[in-house]
Design a protein around this motif. Structure first.
Motif, PDB file in Angstrom:
ATOM      1  N   HIS A 204       7.617  -4.613   5.593  1.00  0.00           N
ATOM      2  CA  HIS A 204       7.045  -5.884   5.137  1.00  0.00           C
ATOM      3  C   HIS A 204       7.852  -6.426   3.967  1.00  0.00           C
ATOM      4  CE1 HIS A 204       3.410  -4.068   7.099  1.00  0.00           C
ATOM      5  NE2 HIS A 204       3.336  -5.296   7.564  1.00  0.00           N
ATOM      6  N   ILE A 205       8.255  -5.498   3.066  1.00  0.00           N
ATOM      7  CA  ILE A 205       9.055  -5.883   1.907  1.00  0.00           C
ATOM      8  C   ILE A 205      10.246  -4.936   1.831  1.00  0.00           C
ATOM      9  CG2 ILE A 205       9.050  -6.263  -0.596  1.00  0.00           C
ATOM     10  CD1 ILE A 205       5.865  -6.110  -0.241  1.00  0.00           C
ATOM     11  N   GLY A 206      11.419  -5.427   2.208  1.00  0.00           N
ATOM     12  CA  GLY A 206      12.639  -4.637   2.076  1.00  0.00           C
ATOM     13  C   GLY A 206      13.211  -4.855   0.686  1.00  0.00           C
ATOM     14  N   VAL A 207      13.417  -3.774  -0.054  1.00  0.00           N
ATOM     15  CA  VAL A 207      13.881  -3.885  -1.450  1.00  0.00           C
ATOM     16  C   VAL A 207      15.260  -3.243  -1.566  1.00  0.00           C
ATOM     17  CG1 VAL A 207      13.338  -3.388  -3.867  1.00  0.00           C
ATOM     18  CG2 VAL A 207      11.478  -3.706  -2.214  1.00  0.00           C
ATOM     19  N   ALA A 208      16.261  -4.043  -1.925  1.00  0.00           N
ATOM     20  CA  ALA A 208      17.628  -3.527  -2.069  1.00  0.00           C
ATOM     21  C   ALA A 208      17.998  -3.439  -3.549  1.00  0.00           C
ATOM     22  CB  ALA A 208      18.617  -4.436  -1.343  1.00  0.00           C
ATOM     23  N   MET A 209      18.889  -2.514  -3.845  1.00  0.00           N
ATOM     24  CA  MET A 209      19.383  -2.358  -5.215  1.00  0.00           C
ATOM     25  C   MET A 209      20.526  -3.352  -5.457  1.00  0.00           C
ATOM     26  SD  MET A 209      17.505   0.096  -6.385  1.00  0.00           S
ATOM     27  CE  MET A 209      16.134  -0.227  -5.297  1.00  0.00           C
ATOM     28  N   GLY A 210      20.475  -4.083  -6.553  1.00  0.00           N
ATOM     29  CA  GLY A 210      21.451  -5.141  -6.815  1.00  0.00           C
ATOM     30  C   GLY A 210      22.806  -4.629  -7.256  1.00  0.00           C
ATOM     31  N   ASN A 211      22.832  -3.558  -8.066  1.00  0.00           N
ATOM     32  CA  ASN A 211      24.112  -3.056  -8.590  1.00  0.00           C
ATOM     33  C   ASN A 211      24.827  -2.171  -7.580  1.00  0.00           C
ATOM     34  OD1 ASN A 211      23.834  -4.360 -11.009  1.00  0.00           O
ATOM     35  ND2 ASN A 211      22.945  -2.605 -12.081  1.00  0.00           N
ATOM     36  N   LYS A 212      24.107  -1.148  -7.088  1.00  0.00           N
ATOM     37  CA  LYS A 212      24.746  -0.142  -6.247  1.00  0.00           C
ATOM     38  C   LYS A 212      24.483  -0.360  -4.761  1.00  0.00           C
ATOM     39  CE  LYS A 212      24.664   3.127 -10.051  1.00  0.00           C
ATOM     40  NZ  LYS A 212      23.933   4.179 -10.738  1.00  0.00           N
TER      41      LYS A 212
ATOM     42  N   LYS B 299      -0.172   1.826  11.339  1.00  0.00           N
ATOM     43  CA  LYS B 299      -1.385   2.393  10.726  1.00  0.00           C
ATOM     44  C   LYS B 299      -2.070   1.398   9.789  1.00  0.00           C
ATOM     45  CE  LYS B 299      -2.655   6.278  10.770  1.00  0.00           C
ATOM     46  NZ  LYS B 299      -3.706   6.935  11.569  1.00  0.00           N
ATOM     47  N   GLY B 300      -1.509   0.197   9.696  1.00  0.00           N
ATOM     48  CA  GLY B 300      -2.124  -0.837   8.871  1.00  0.00           C
ATOM     49  C   GLY B 300      -1.646  -0.859   7.432  1.00  0.00           C
ATOM     50  N   GLU B 301      -0.608  -0.063   7.124  1.00  0.00           N
ATOM     51  CA  GLU B 301      -0.077  -0.054   5.766  1.00  0.00           C
ATOM     52  C   GLU B 301       0.836  -1.265   5.549  1.00  0.00           C
ATOM     53  OE1 GLU B 301      -1.179   2.073   3.724  1.00  0.00           O
ATOM     54  OE2 GLU B 301      -1.613   3.959   4.740  1.00  0.00           O
TER      55      GLU B 301
ATOM     56  N   PRO C 241      -4.922  -1.949  -3.571  1.00  0.00           N
ATOM     57  CA  PRO C 241      -4.337  -3.169  -2.993  1.00  0.00           C
ATOM     58  C   PRO C 241      -5.303  -3.816  -2.006  1.00  0.00           C
ATOM     59  CG  PRO C 241      -2.918  -1.238  -2.642  1.00  0.00           C
ATOM     60  CD  PRO C 241      -4.218  -0.739  -3.149  1.00  0.00           C
ATOM     61  N   ARG C 242      -5.223  -5.153  -1.923  1.00  0.00           N
ATOM     62  CA  ARG C 242      -6.060  -5.844  -0.931  1.00  0.00           C
ATOM     63  C   ARG C 242      -5.463  -5.643   0.459  1.00  0.00           C
ATOM     64  NH1 ARG C 242      -4.039 -10.522   1.299  1.00  0.00           N
ATOM     65  NH2 ARG C 242      -2.091 -11.219   0.373  1.00  0.00           N
ATOM     66  N   ARG C 243      -6.291  -5.730   1.461  1.00  0.00           N
ATOM     67  CA  ARG C 243      -5.810  -5.623   2.849  1.00  0.00           C
ATOM     68  C   ARG C 243      -5.158  -6.942   3.267  1.00  0.00           C
ATOM     69  NH1 ARG C 243     -10.922  -3.239   3.599  1.00  0.00           N
ATOM     70  NH2 ARG C 243     -11.651  -5.165   4.550  1.00  0.00           N
ATOM     71  N   MET C 244      -4.049  -6.839   3.977  1.00  0.00           N
ATOM     72  CA  MET C 244      -3.352  -8.043   4.449  1.00  0.00           C
ATOM     73  C   MET C 244      -4.221  -8.848   5.410  1.00  0.00           C
ATOM     74  SD  MET C 244      -0.231  -8.925   3.492  1.00  0.00           S
ATOM     75  CE  MET C 244       0.790  -9.493   4.841  1.00  0.00           C
ATOM     76  N   SER C 245      -5.122  -8.149   6.098  1.00  0.00           N
ATOM     77  CA  SER C 245      -5.975  -8.829   7.079  1.00  0.00           C
ATOM     78  C   SER C 245      -7.088  -9.635   6.416  1.00  0.00           C
ATOM     79  CB  SER C 245      -6.592  -7.803   8.037  1.00  0.00           C
ATOM     80  OG  SER C 245      -7.305  -6.824   7.289  1.00  0.00           O
ATOM     81  N   ASP C 246      -7.304  -9.404   5.104  1.00  0.00           N
ATOM     82  CA  ASP C 246      -8.345 -10.156   4.408  1.00  0.00           C
ATOM     83  C   ASP C 246      -7.996 -11.635   4.386  1.00  0.00           C
ATOM     84  OD1 ASP C 246      -9.610  -7.825   3.894  1.00  0.00           O
ATOM     85  OD2 ASP C 246      -9.199  -7.770   1.740  1.00  0.00           O
TER      86      ASP C 246
ATOM     87  N   THR D 203       0.818  -1.222   0.000  1.00  0.00           N
ATOM     88  CA  THR D 203       0.000   0.000   0.000  1.00  0.00           C
ATOM     89  C   THR D 203       0.849   1.269   0.000  1.00  0.00           C
ATOM     90  OG1 THR D 203      -0.132   0.003   2.413  1.00  0.00           O
ATOM     91  CG2 THR D 203      -1.898  -1.131   1.231  1.00  0.00           C
ATOM     92  N   VAL D 204       2.112   1.150   0.481  1.00  0.00           N
ATOM     93  CA  VAL D 204       3.012   2.308   0.530  1.00  0.00           C
ATOM     94  C   VAL D 204       4.397   1.886   0.061  1.00  0.00           C
ATOM     95  CG1 VAL D 204       4.128   4.032   1.994  1.00  0.00           C
ATOM     96  CG2 VAL D 204       1.814   3.355   2.494  1.00  0.00           C
ATOM     97  N   ILE D 205       4.981   2.688  -0.832  1.00  0.00           N
ATOM     98  CA  ILE D 205       6.381   2.495  -1.220  1.00  0.00           C
ATOM     99  C   ILE D 205       7.189   3.650  -0.635  1.00  0.00           C
ATOM    100  CG2 ILE D 205       8.017   2.499  -3.144  1.00  0.00           C
ATOM    101  CD1 ILE D 205       5.895   1.087  -4.820  1.00  0.00           C
TER     102      ILE D 205
END
Length: 833
Positions: free
Chosen positions: A584-592, A563-565, A693-698, A300-302
């Motif tokens: 919830h989702i940690g996103v790392a850069m592969g090159n740098k 806040k439920g995001e 986006p769907r809610r994770m609680s669904d 829900t948030v980036i």
């Protein structure tokens, strides 16, 4: 990257490496056990469905029905083969991901600097580590440059420690983190012999937590299994009470239990997640654990870093502001002699072997503009690493004549705070900073100092600094980034920019990149003073978070989670580690990206392309949607099987045992591949990325969705039992009745698999979506059905008679009415929305 390594450091040659490997092995903990094909097969044979088939086979042997018993044994082989194929496919996909997730280590061998998989590091190797890298073996430092290490994973001490080859403690340890500089160390211990290896169990032994969807599916399957046991006991008791035939009663009970057990669901879940991860890996998105695919679709948030994520991370030096003559210069005039002092101190305040793109640029410009390069004449002998809020760093160099250079750079506010300018002078510089910041420039302040003796201040801020000026970089937004953010907003996902840069630069770049609502911003130093509830409000209301440091980043991520995001955090630096781990989702850069960032993240974008995250989110949504379709299909088709097996028996109809285990297992063999192979291959529905986006609680099926599947199943049951009754009414035999019921159910199954490809779009729309596996399964099913009906040995075995064209037409007509009514429901749904 080129490394300035002393020539005498050659490392192991091939013969020495072979001897070391033979004596000490590979750099890994005790290898995690990987299931052999035999163990996988044994696990499959423990499945409840297979146990039921074995039990039915034994009963058939006991009653002397060897033909049925043989078919059951063939069914066991087929069910095992399908399960084995699925498990093996999933296992191979996960093994490929595991290989990609292994970090690389830099070693010197035969005088060459190489990058190798960490498990190949050998005792005697010369390993090279630098800022942001995790050390992957124990060893002794043989060469270093401004090297400091964080050993908190071993000692609990959070402060970094400076070490070199001459230090009393010149050892480095696996699992610790290089904070600054560079070091070459000779490997002395690897794998389980390292210090961290002896402390406790390897991280690979930690069991991954089950995802919410996994828990929901496990609970659902357990409930159905309990229902199957209860129904089995009821049917056995009821049948035995009527017939006093124990074996026949057991057979009827087991048939019904087999029809209730939804063993396809967990297989489908595992397949969807593993193959989803594997397909994403082929697109440059490395998933660290397959269950994260499920979470991706709920983002829900980036929260995005600016540098290297939104921008190119090229860091071109665009301007220099020289305080002495109060003038701003552009890149065409950097050779001006009056700028040499500012440029040289900016370079001296950088790492001798630069890691950061800005520092690399400063070294290059210094080399191009200075008449005399003094870098080899001076040695770094004391350093204050990047710290403070806002941050700054200070380097102390000395030559053989004991002449010193003390240079500092950092956030302009930090340098102004420690400089000897008065308030009016500072105000003038701040106005210049603000003007440059509005144009999207990245700005650093530069200062110099002098100090006699070696009793240096504990804090770099305690030096007496002379302000020299500003170095101004431009890091343009990536090409096509506007379209990426438009896709993010279209998908109902919010964007937050979390950066260490100042507000003016951040706002300018964010606006150029197409990020919305950039008028409100807040700095890290303000966030950290707020209460948790205030941070939650700030995190929700603001888009730009500037001058952020690790604690502030972490506070914002945790506030959004409260806040439920569902938070995806993008980062590439050491300072991003805590926030990447917490999201919830940690996103790392592969090159740098640094190894710290990659280790903390759950997903790595191999080419640093933010649009790949959109691909991942779309894949997550597609997979989740297809899992639901598969499960709804399973529920809908299981209901008519269960009721067709049980109702004739309980209602005392003329042919009570219309389906035997042979028929049920054939239906199971059709349903298994349909739900787990066919639906996994189903393409994404159009407009999927236009929905919120769907809610994770669904839950994976809410009551409305479950009700729809139950209604579909009941109406198919009514159709199948109607086919039963009209055939009986015409005076047909049990074989003819069974053929009509069986054919109607197979036709209904095929039509249901087509209709349930979408719960919104019509069947005519979804037929345009190519899915060759679905076409293949339908063709094979029809071939086998007609073989059963018209090939005498098969029809005798299945106890059915052939059907003429009109009877096949009636079966197809009943099946069509039983299934295609759902198209009217979808039409009404489309008209309403």
């Amino acid at each position: 990257m080129a490394y300035n390594i002393p020539e005498h450091l050659k490392g192991l040659n091939q013969d020495e490496l072979t001897r070391s490997r033979k004596r000490f092995g590979y750099n890994q903990m005790d290898a995690t056990h990987k299931s052999s094909w035999l163990e996988m097969l044994v696990d499959i044979l423990k499945e409840p469905m297979l146990i039921l088939l074995f039990a039915i086979s034994i009963i058939y042997i006991l009653v002397g029905d060897y033909g049925e018993a043989s078919f059951m044994l063939v069914a066991i082989v087929l069910v095992s083969a399908i399960s084995f194929y699925q498990d093996n496919r999933s296992k191979k996909a996960l093994e490929e991901l595991e290989k990609l997730n292994e970090p690389l280590s830099t070693v010197i061998r035969n005088g060459q600097v190489l990058k190798i998989p960490t498990h190949e590091v050998a005792i005697g190797d010369l390993c090279l580590t630098e800022e942001g890298k995790i050390i992957n073996a124990d060893g002794k430092i043989v060469h270093s440059n401004d090297f400091s290490v964080n050993e908190s994973s071993l000692t609990g001490e959070s402060l970094s420690v400076f070490k070199n080859a001459e230090s009393e403690d010149n050892q480095v340890y696996s699992g610790t983190i290089t904070v600054s500089g560079l070091a070459v160390f000779e490997v002395e211990k690897i794998g389980k012999d390292t210090r961290i290896g002896k402390i406790g169990e390897s991280i690979s032994t930690i069991k991954a937590e089950a995802s919410p969807l996994q828990l929901q599916i496990t609970s659902f399957v357990r409930t159905m299994a309990i229902a199957g046991i209860i129904v089995f006991l009821l049917v056995c008791s009821f049948n035995y009470y009527q017939s006093r035939d124990l074996l026949a009663s057991l057979l009827n009970g087991l048939t019904l239990a087999m029809s209730i057990l939804p063993e396809e669901i967990p297989v489908a879940f595992t397949t969807f997640m593993a193959l989803g991860s594997w397909k994403l890996m082929q697109q440059g998105i490395i998933i660290k654990r397959s269950s994260i695919v499920e979470t991706l679709g709920s983002t829900t948030v980036i929260c995005s870093d600016k540098t290297g994520t939104i921008t190119e991370n090229t860091m071109q030096l665009k301007h220099l502001y020289d305080y002495q003559n109060d003038k701003t210069y552009d890149s065409n005039t950097f050779n001006t002699p009056t700028l040499h002092n500012l440029l040289s101190y900016a370079m001296w305040s950088s790492e001798p072997i630069p890691f950061d793109p800005m520092e690399k640029t400063l070294h290059q410009v210094y080399q191009q503009t200075q008449t005399k390069d003094l870098r080899k004449a001076y040695t770094l002998f004391h350093e204050y690493p990047l710290e403070g809020k806002p941050p700054m760093m200070t380097h102390l160099f000395e030559n053989e004549a004991k002449e010193r250079i003390i240079a500092a750079k950092g956030a302009p506010e930090a340098i102004l705070q420690v400089s000897n300018l008065n308030e009016l002078e500072k105000k003038k510089v701040r106005a210049i900073i603000a003007e440059l910041g509005k144009q999207g420039y990245r700005i650093l302040g530069v200062a110099k100092s002098s100090f006699q003796g070696n009793d240096f201040p504990k804090k770099q801020q305690d030096f007496n600094f002379d302000f020299l000026g500003l170095v101004v970089f431009y890091d343009p937004p990536k090409a096509g980034i506007n379209a990426v953010f438009q896709q993010i907003y279209d998908a109902g996902i919010k964007v937050k920019v979390i950066t260490g840069d100042n507000v003016d630069t951040t706002r300018s770049i964010a606006t150029q990149a197409g990020i919305r609502h950039t008028d409100k911003s807040i700095e890290g130093k303000d966030i950290i003073r707020y209460s948790d509830s205030d941070i939650e409000q700030v995190a929700e209301d603001h888009v730009l978070f500037t001058r952020m440091f690790p604690e502030a980043k972490l506070a914002v991520v945790n506030a959004l989670k409260r806040k439920g995001e569902v938070v995806a955090m993008l980062g590439d630096g050491v300072n991003d580690g805590p926030a990447l781990k917490a999201a919830h989702i940690g996103v790392a850069m592969g090159n740098k990206g640094t190894e710290i960032a990659k280790a903390a993240a759950s997903l790595v974008l191999t080419n640093d392309d933010l649009s790949k995250l959109i691909t991942g989110i779309a894949a997550g949504r597609r997979i989740y949607s297809n899992i639901k379709k598969a499960i709804q299909y399973i529920i809908s088709i299981h209901i008519p099987i269960i009721l067709t097996v049980s109702l004739p028996l309980f209602l005392g109809w003329v042919f009570p045992q219309i389906f035997t285990p042979v028929h049920v297992i054939f239906l199971e063999l059709v349903m298994g591949p349909t739900c787990s192979i066919v639906y996994e291959n189903e393409p994404m529905e159009k407009n999927t990325m236009k929905a919120a986006p769907r809610r994770m609680s669904d839950t994976f099926l809410n009551w409305k969705e479950l009700a729809i599947s139950v209604v579909q199943g009941i109406i198919i049951t009514i159709g199948v039992l109607f086919a039963y009754q009209i055939t009986v009414q015409t005076g047909s035999s049990e074989e003819k009745t069974r053929a009509m019921v069986f054919t109607t159910l197979i036709f209904a199954n095929i039509l249901l698999s087509l209709v349930n490809r979408s719960f919104y779009y019509s069947i005519f729309e979804t037929l345009k979506n190519k899915n060759r596996l679905l076409t293949g399964v339908i063709i094979v099913t029809l071939i086998i059905l007609f073989a059963i009906l018209f090939f005498k040995p098969f029809s005798t075995f299945f106890a059915v008679s052939s059907l003429d064209i009109s009877e096949l037409g009636i079966a197809l007509g009943i099946a069509s009415v039983s299934v295609l009514w759902f198209e009217i429901y979808k039409l009404i749904k489309r008209k309403r929305t």
